[in-house]
Write a protein that holds these residues in place. Structure first.
Motif, PDB file in Angstrom:
ATOM      1  N   ALA A  74       0.582  -0.969   0.154  1.00  0.00           N
ATOM      2  CA  ALA A  74      -0.563  -0.703   0.201  1.00  0.00           C
ATOM      3  C   ALA A  74       1.144   0.831  -0.063  1.00  0.00           C
ATOM      4  CB  ALA A  74      -1.172   0.037   1.111  1.00  0.00           C
ATOM      5  N   SER A  75       1.800   1.231   1.319  1.00  0.00           N
ATOM      6  CA  SER A  75       2.434   2.416   1.009  1.00  0.00           C
ATOM      7  C   SER A  75       3.701   2.972  -0.767  1.00  0.00           C
ATOM      8  CB  SER A  75       4.207   2.350   2.143  1.00  0.00           C
ATOM      9  OG  SER A  75       3.037   2.140   3.484  1.00  0.00           O
TER      10      SER A  75
ATOM     11  N   GLY B  45       2.251   4.199 -10.860  1.00  0.00           N
ATOM     12  CA  GLY B  45       3.100   3.849 -11.288  1.00  0.00           C
ATOM     13  C   GLY B  45       2.890   2.006 -11.604  1.00  0.00           C
ATOM     14  N   GLU B  46       3.582   0.720 -11.556  1.00  0.00           N
ATOM     15  CA  GLU B  46       2.902  -0.219 -11.174  1.00  0.00           C
ATOM     16  C   GLU B  46       1.856  -0.954 -10.345  1.00  0.00           C
ATOM     17  OE1 GLU B  46       4.632  -4.649 -10.815  1.00  0.00           O
ATOM     18  OE2 GLU B  46       5.495  -3.426 -12.463  1.00  0.00           O
ATOM     19  N   ARG B  47       1.133  -0.981 -10.561  1.00  0.00           N
ATOM     20  CA  ARG B  47       0.472  -1.943  -8.618  1.00  0.00           C
ATOM     21  C   ARG B  47      -0.342  -3.632  -9.796  1.00  0.00           C
ATOM     22  NH1 ARG B  47      -4.954   1.637  -7.457  1.00  0.00           N
ATOM     23  NH2 ARG B  47      -3.196   3.620  -7.596  1.00  0.00           N
ATOM     24  N   PRO B  48      -0.685  -4.235  -8.597  1.00  0.00           N
ATOM     25  CA  PRO B  48      -1.870  -4.685  -9.241  1.00  0.00           C
ATOM     26  C   PRO B  48      -3.138  -4.910  -9.914  1.00  0.00           C
ATOM     27  CG  PRO B  48      -0.692  -5.237  -7.112  1.00  0.00           C
ATOM     28  CD  PRO B  48      -0.627  -4.245  -7.606  1.00  0.00           C
ATOM     29  N   ASP B  49      -3.722  -5.738 -10.681  1.00  0.00           N
ATOM     30  CA  ASP B  49      -4.459  -5.442 -11.867  1.00  0.00           C
ATOM     31  C   ASP B  49      -5.528  -6.839 -10.130  1.00  0.00           C
ATOM     32  OD1 ASP B  49      -4.832  -4.052 -14.440  1.00  0.00           O
ATOM     33  OD2 ASP B  49      -3.345  -6.159 -14.124  1.00  0.00           O
TER      34      ASP B  49
ATOM     35  N   ASP C 233      -7.211  -1.067   9.132  1.00  0.00           N
ATOM     36  CA  ASP C 233      -5.466  -0.903   9.426  1.00  0.00           C
ATOM     37  C   ASP C 233      -5.408   0.763   7.992  1.00  0.00           C
ATOM     38  OD1 ASP C 233      -3.060  -1.099   7.891  1.00  0.00           O
ATOM     39  OD2 ASP C 233      -2.503  -2.139   9.289  1.00  0.00           O
ATOM     40  N   PRO C 234      -5.235   1.814   7.919  1.00  0.00           N
ATOM     41  CA  PRO C 234      -4.530   2.407   7.358  1.00  0.00           C
ATOM     42  C   PRO C 234      -4.571   2.294   6.215  1.00  0.00           C
ATOM     43  CG  PRO C 234      -4.561   3.617   9.210  1.00  0.00           C
ATOM     44  CD  PRO C 234      -4.421   2.120   9.530  1.00  0.00           C
ATOM     45  N   GLU C 235      -2.638   1.795   5.750  1.00  0.00           N
ATOM     46  CA  GLU C 235      -2.368   1.198   5.046  1.00  0.00           C
ATOM     47  C   GLU C 235      -3.456  -0.259   3.487  1.00  0.00           C
ATOM     48  OE1 GLU C 235       0.213   3.343   6.972  1.00  0.00           O
ATOM     49  OE2 GLU C 235      -1.342   2.034   7.553  1.00  0.00           O
ATOM     50  N   ILE C 236      -4.269  -0.894   4.873  1.00  0.00           N
ATOM     51  CA  ILE C 236      -5.038  -1.724   4.092  1.00  0.00           C
ATOM     52  C   ILE C 236      -5.807  -1.151   3.427  1.00  0.00           C
ATOM     53  CG2 ILE C 236      -5.899  -4.039   4.674  1.00  0.00           C
ATOM     54  CD1 ILE C 236      -2.549  -3.989   4.735  1.00  0.00           C
ATOM     55  N   ARG C 237      -7.279  -0.766   4.492  1.00  0.00           N
ATOM     56  CA  ARG C 237      -7.706  -0.292   4.252  1.00  0.00           C
ATOM     57  C   ARG C 237      -8.252   1.035   2.429  1.00  0.00           C
ATOM     58  NH1 ARG C 237     -12.243   4.279   7.832  1.00  0.00           N
ATOM     59  NH2 ARG C 237     -14.304   3.693   6.483  1.00  0.00           N
TER      60      ARG C 237
ATOM     61  N   ARG D  19      10.195  -5.328   4.638  1.00  0.00           N
ATOM     62  CA  ARG D  19      10.957  -4.791   5.831  1.00  0.00           C
ATOM     63  C   ARG D  19      10.728  -3.509   6.441  1.00  0.00           C
ATOM     64  NH1 ARG D  19      15.924  -2.674   0.998  1.00  0.00           N
ATOM     65  NH2 ARG D  19      16.747  -1.968   3.203  1.00  0.00           N
ATOM     66  N   ASP D  20      12.158  -4.450   7.226  1.00  0.00           N
ATOM     67  CA  ASP D  20      11.350  -3.185   8.585  1.00  0.00           C
ATOM     68  C   ASP D  20      11.266  -1.742   8.087  1.00  0.00           C
ATOM     69  OD1 ASP D  20      11.534  -5.853  10.376  1.00  0.00           O
ATOM     70  OD2 ASP D  20      13.558  -4.945  11.049  1.00  0.00           O
ATOM     71  N   ASP D  21      12.126  -1.471   7.599  1.00  0.00           N
ATOM     72  CA  ASP D  21      11.335  -0.206   7.054  1.00  0.00           C
ATOM     73  C   ASP D  21      10.161  -0.079   5.859  1.00  0.00           C
ATOM     74  OD1 ASP D  21      12.285  -0.880   4.190  1.00  0.00           O
ATOM     75  OD2 ASP D  21      13.744   0.449   3.604  1.00  0.00           O
ATOM     76  N   GLY D  22       8.982  -0.687   5.648  1.00  0.00           N
ATOM     77  CA  GLY D  22       7.991  -0.571   5.432  1.00  0.00           C
ATOM     78  C   GLY D  22       8.154  -0.367   3.668  1.00  0.00           C
ATOM     79  N   THR D  23       8.610  -0.869   3.181  1.00  0.00           N
ATOM     80  CA  THR D  23       9.537  -1.305   1.498  1.00  0.00           C
ATOM     81  C   THR D  23       9.587  -2.606   1.575  1.00  0.00           C
ATOM     82  OG1 THR D  23      11.551  -0.610   1.772  1.00  0.00           O
ATOM     83  CG2 THR D  23      11.132   1.331   2.019  1.00  0.00           C
TER      84      THR D  23
END
Length: 544
Positions: free
Chosen positions: A128-129, A137-141, A193-197, A528-532
């Motif tokens: 999501a981030s 950019g690229e995202r899943p269909d 969860d804000p990112e998941i939502r 990764r721990d940095d959110g990527t």
């Protein structure tokens, strides 16, 4: 005034239509308004005191991306005024001819951002981030979630505190969920969860249940089911689990046409409170698994996805065990062989892997033989205990179904109009790998490339000893040990052999399949721990 309690979730999307799912705080009119002027709305329906709507948006312009908003009784409810995310969009086309399918399973709800995460970074949060940072950019269909979207039997500390305020956790089922209201707590915890939502509001999704959506080892065996039915809490858990799955996950899997023709959907919407109609459906599904059909088909251009129910559709009689009952397998076969030449890639989504590490596979078919009575009643009792303790209930534990699926994959992948790939997408086993079957000399072999693609977990953990065990399971020593178990169980050799071509990989991760025409590439990314997300593996599946 009605408020948006959960969602929106963008579920179905094709070249001209989409469905958007919401939960609201009260009965209301839910409406989706798109930036291109397209609008659609519907009244909410009620189940167990909760209010939901699935808005079917039709008449969208093919090949476009349009932002949308959600209104309740004419008042905008989405996006929230303080949203830090880009607008949610419905895409009916792409800038290139690629189809991108991201998939994984096993997502334990992430804790609040100010609390430590005991199982590490969430791969969906990281996805999501990345999309939010580069929305063009690229995202899943499509995002394919292959089971354990919620954990009814492994609740968080916050949920257990909430449960303790409702009832005595000293009584079964203790800190596990017990009824429909408690299931809604799980979905709220996971999907708010804000990112998941935001992610689920802007990337279409397909879902299927696995065991933890109900309980660990759901439908492992007839003896397991009899023991569960003897408890005083299982019936309510099962009915609530099926009801909440139908509302939160299954409805969104269906096309607008399938929704319009669904008699249960019509019955639930036709009355002020659809609880009784939905509960009667769940009771019938419990009594006769053939009365409910959870599997479904989705088409993305020339990619066909068949999501198979490998939990509720089982036959558990020890002498006739089957992963899919005959009617369900007939449906899978019909869909796989429908209109040969009309698709370039066939994807079969089943929460449980078809191909496992060799030692695990042999242990499961050996155990199945013991439970069937091949070595007498004492060994049968031992086999049942082992089956439950070690979770020996994948396709290998249903040997005839394993062989039937192998034959179907070969048939679907053969002939002058065969697809380029036939891919089995699975999760469950808390690691990722790629395995390739091989048909014996003299047996009909498919023209398509057939692969088992397994990816799990999205957000969970696995003990170190399990990692060692899975790595060992692919070794030559493990294969030799597995063959000895199979001989003891008098098991025939499988109709196919297979080798691991990638992995095993561990961590919270996602696989993305990208196809263009008859070519296909696979990428595995780890959170990764940095959110990527970092790429662990990327390879071509076809050379076309």
């Amino acid at each position: 005034m009605a408020e948006l309690r959960l969602g929106p979730l963008l579920r179905y999307a094709d070249g001209s239509s989409a469905t958007v799912w919401v939960e609201t705080s009260r009965p209301c009119a839910a409406e989706v308004r798109c930036a291109d002027g397209t609008r659609a709305g519907t009244r909410t329906f009620q189940v167990a005191g909760h209010h939901y709507a699935l808005v079917a948006v039709e008449g969208l312009t093919p090949g476009t991306t349009t932002a949308y908003e959600v209104f309740l009784d004419g008042v905008r409810a989405w996006p929230p005024p303080d949203s830090r995310f880009p607008p949610s969009v419905i895409r009916t086309g792409r800038d290139d001819d690629a189809v991108r399918v991201a998939f994984g399973s096993c997502r334990w709800a992430a804790p609040p951002s100010d609390e430590p995460d005991p199982v590490g970074p969430d791969a969906l949060d990281s996805l999501a981030s990345r999309i939010a940072a580069a929305p063009e950019g690229e995202r899943p269909d499509v995002l394919v979630l292959l089971g354990d979207q919620v954990y009814a039997d492994e609740t968080s500390d916050a949920t257990r505190r909430w449960l303790a305020a409702r009832r005595d956790l000293g009584e079964p089922p203790g800190g596990e969920v017990a009824d429909y209201e408690e299931y809604t707590r799980l979905y709220h915890e996971s999907w708010l969860d804000p990112e998941i939502r935001w992610l689920l509001s802007t990337v279409p999704s397909c879902m299927i249940f696995d065991d933890h959506d109900l309980v660990d080892d759901w439908n492992t065996s007839a003896a397991w089911l009899a023991d569960m039915r003897a408890t005083d809490w299982w019936q309510e858990r099962l009915l609530s689990g099926l009801m909440s799955y139908w509302v939160h996950q299954h409805l969104g899997n269906l096309t607008p046409a399938a929704l319009a023709a669904d008699p249960l959907y019509a019955a639930v919407r036709a009355v002020p409170d659809g609880t009784d109609a939905l509960r009667a459906f769940a009771q019938a599904a419990d009594a006769d698994p053939t009365s409910a059909h959870w599997s479904y088909r989705r088409d993305f251009g020339r990619v066909r996805l068949l999501m198979a129910d490998s939990r509720a559709a089982r036959v558990l009689d020890e002498q006739n065990r089957a992963m899919l009952h005959p009617g369900e397998f007939a449906w899978l076969r019909e869909q796989a062989l429908d209109a040969p030449g009309s698709y370039d890639h066939l994807l079969i989504g089943t929460s449980l892997p078809w191909l496992l590490p060799h030692l695990v596979h042999d242990a499961e078919r050996w155990d199945a033989a013991l439970c069937r009575g091949e070595r007498g009643p004492r060994w049968a009792r031992f086999g049942e205990r082992l089956r439950r303790t070690a979770d020996l209930e994948h396709w290998a534990a249903f040997p005839e179904s394993f062989e039937e699926l192998a034959a179907l994959l070969a048939e679907a992948g053969s002939g002058p109009r065969a697809p380029a790939t036939v891919l089995v997408l699975s999760g469950d086993v808390h690691h990722a790998y790629v395995a390739e079957p091989r048909w014996p000399d003299g047996a009909p072999a498919p023209d398509a490339r057939v692969l088992q693609l397994t990816c799990s977990p999205v957000h969970n953990s696995v003990p170190g000893w399990v990692k060692v065990g899975f790595r060992f399971g692919w070794s030559r020593v493990a294969r030799a040990l597995g063959r000895r178990l199979a001989r003891h169980g008098r098991c025939p050799r499988p109709g196919v052999s297979w080798r691991r071509t990638g992995g095993p990989w561990f961590g919270n991760q996602l696989m993305t399949l990208t196809v263009r025409g008859r070519s296909a590439r696979l990428r595995l990314e780890r959170a990764r721990d940095d959110g990527t997300l970092t790429t662990v593996e990327e390879s071509a599946l076809t050379t076309t």
